[in-house]
Enzyme design. Structure first.
Site, PDB file in Angstrom:
ATOM      1  N   CYS B  11       0.850  -1.183   0.000  1.00 48.99           N
ATOM      2  CA  CYS B  11       0.000   0.000   0.000  1.00 48.99           C
ATOM      3  C   CYS B  11       0.899   1.251   0.000  1.00 48.99           C
ATOM      4  CB  CYS B  11      -0.914   0.001   1.221  1.00 48.99           C
ATOM      5  SG  CYS B  11      -0.026  -0.163   2.774  1.00 48.99           S
ATOM      6  N   CYS B  14       3.293   1.664   2.881  1.00 50.04           N
ATOM      7  CA  CYS B  14       4.438   0.767   2.913  1.00 50.04           C
ATOM      8  C   CYS B  14       5.547   1.325   2.031  1.00 50.04           C
ATOM      9  CB  CYS B  14       4.028  -0.622   2.433  1.00 50.04           C
ATOM     10  SG  CYS B  14       2.570  -1.259   3.273  1.00 50.04           S
TER      11      CYS B  14
END
Lengths: 348, 78
Positions: B11, B14
């Site tokens: 995502c 991250c």
């Protein structure tokens, strides 16, 4: 200079003072919104009392109102959430059995923060820590279903009775659905690696959070969430404004009223493939309720949009077999149907 | 050479975490290898249940949300 500015930003007194000033200003502006939108529409070259005037007034009033409420709700929730963490929640649920465990899991699901991309690690972490499958599901159902943004907006726009019943029945659906899934003993339907993984226990040093840290977390939540959903909200309010001005009330209450039994399943079927942000749905709900749509039907629609989303099921496919996803969707859909019918029977 | 792993399915947060780790290490002049772990099974084996997570030399130092810059600095220099 920079360290001084930083020092000011890290001072609790500055934060509390700033929040106090902001709240006073917030209420002062909020109280003027209705007069402002009426005055603005009166100055426009459109016939007073027409459908167009009524739509524009709704839009001008609702847009700042919803956005302001959202900032308030998200900030408060952002602060509250600093007291919960997924690791904490897992530890709290680890010793719990079914029944009580389902209730605790649903309650914690409302407050524990995690982003949607954490759904799989969270699921695996719960199951591998020995939390029963049904209890894990209660958590996973409650988390999106009882969205704090949706709850706050419902409270402000539609009233506390609706907000409270939404909370109570959302929890009930999460508790009962999780319990039913637990009773079905479907552990064998998990993907194989999930059953075999033995997650290591990590020992994170939880850094002491000061109140300034918590306030900052709240403010970051505002920037992140409001920054992401504002266009959904404006689209939702525009749709609501159209309904408010142009859709005749008799029409909606006839096809979506409490008498039409099929309106609840239709609303659920319509809601599942729709993936909207909860924040965008509430202004539409507000307008639909105003037009006489039955409360149970509206709630069923909202719950199915929020709790049963296709993208989430695709993510969960990594850890659950298709059969288990189907059971999950079916059990939750039945719960939502029951809520819809019950409400229409109670409040009509 | 410090061995750093950033855990996360991919995502936005991250990715940002990975960039933050690299930037902070470069700023401090610390020699690091940064590896991104996206496999759910591997993430689960570290015991991380909220992503992004950060593992330095085999120890999980962070899980859930973006790390703070001063924390990153502390972990890298520890």
């Amino acid at each position: 200079m920079t360290t001084q500015a930083l020092g000011f930003r890290r001072s609790p007194v500055a934060w509390i003072g700033g929040i106090a000033v902001a709240i006073v200003a917030w209420f002062a502006i909020y109280r003027q919104l209705e007069d402002f939108s009426r005055a603005a529409v009166a100055r426009m070259p459109i016939p007073q009392g027409s459908a167009l005037a009524s739509s524009i007034e709704f839009f001008l009033y609702d847009t700042p109102k919803v956005l302001m409420l959202l900032v308030l709700v998200v900030f408060a929730m952002g602060v509250v959430r600093t007291f919960f963490s997924p690791e904490h929640t897992r530890a709290m649920l680890a010793g719990k059995r079914e029944g009580l465990g389902n209730i605790a899991a649903a309650g914690l699901g409302v407050f524990t923060p995690f982003c949607s991309c954490s759904a799989v690690p969270l699921f695996v972490g719960f199951v591998s820590a020995g939390i029963p499958l049904g209890v894990t599901f209660s958590f996973l159902i409650a988390a999106p279903m009882i969205n704090e943004v949706a709850l706050g907006l419902l409270f402000a726009l539609v009233g506390w009775r609706v907000a409270l019943t939404y909370l109570a029945f959302g929890l009930a659906v999460a508790i009962v659905s999780g319990w039913v899934i637990g009773r079905l003993h479907l552990e064998g339907w998990l993907e194989e690696w999930v059953r075999n993984v033995r997650a290591g226990d990590i020992d994170l040093q939880p850094g002491q959070m000061s109140w300034v840290d918590r306030f900052e977390a709240g403010w970051n939540a505002v920037k992140e969430i409001v920054g992401k959903v504002w266009y959904w909200i404006i689209a939702g309010i525009a749709a609501g404004a159209f309904i408010h001005g142009y859709v005749p009330a008799e029409l909606l209450s006839r096809i979506m009223g409490a008498d039409a039994w099929w309106s609840v399943p239709a609303a659920v079927a319509l809601g599942i493939p729709m993936y909207s942000n909860a924040a965008g749905i509430i202004p539409v709900v507000e307008a639909l309720l105003g037009k006489g749509m039955a409360l149970g039907t509206v709630l069923a629609f909202m719950m199915s949009v929020i709790a049963l989303s296709l993208p989430e099921m695709i993510i969960l496919r990594k850890v659950l077999s298709l059969k288990l996803i189907a059971v999950f969707a079916a059990v939750v859909a039945c719960g939502i149907l029951a809520v819809g019918f019950l409400f229409n029977a109670l409040f009509s | 050479m410090r061995d750093i792993k950033v855990l996360g399915p991919g995502c936005a947060r991250c990715k940002t975490t990975e960039e933050m780790v690299k930037a902070e290490a470069a700023r401090l002049g610390i020699d690091v290898t940064v590896e991104k772990i996206t496999d759910y099974e591997a993430i689960a084996k570290f015991g991380v249940i909220s992503t992004p997570g950060i593992v330095i030399d085999g120890n999980v130092v962070h899980a859930g949300g973006l790390p703070k810059t001063d924390d990153l600095q502390r972990w890298l220099q520890a």
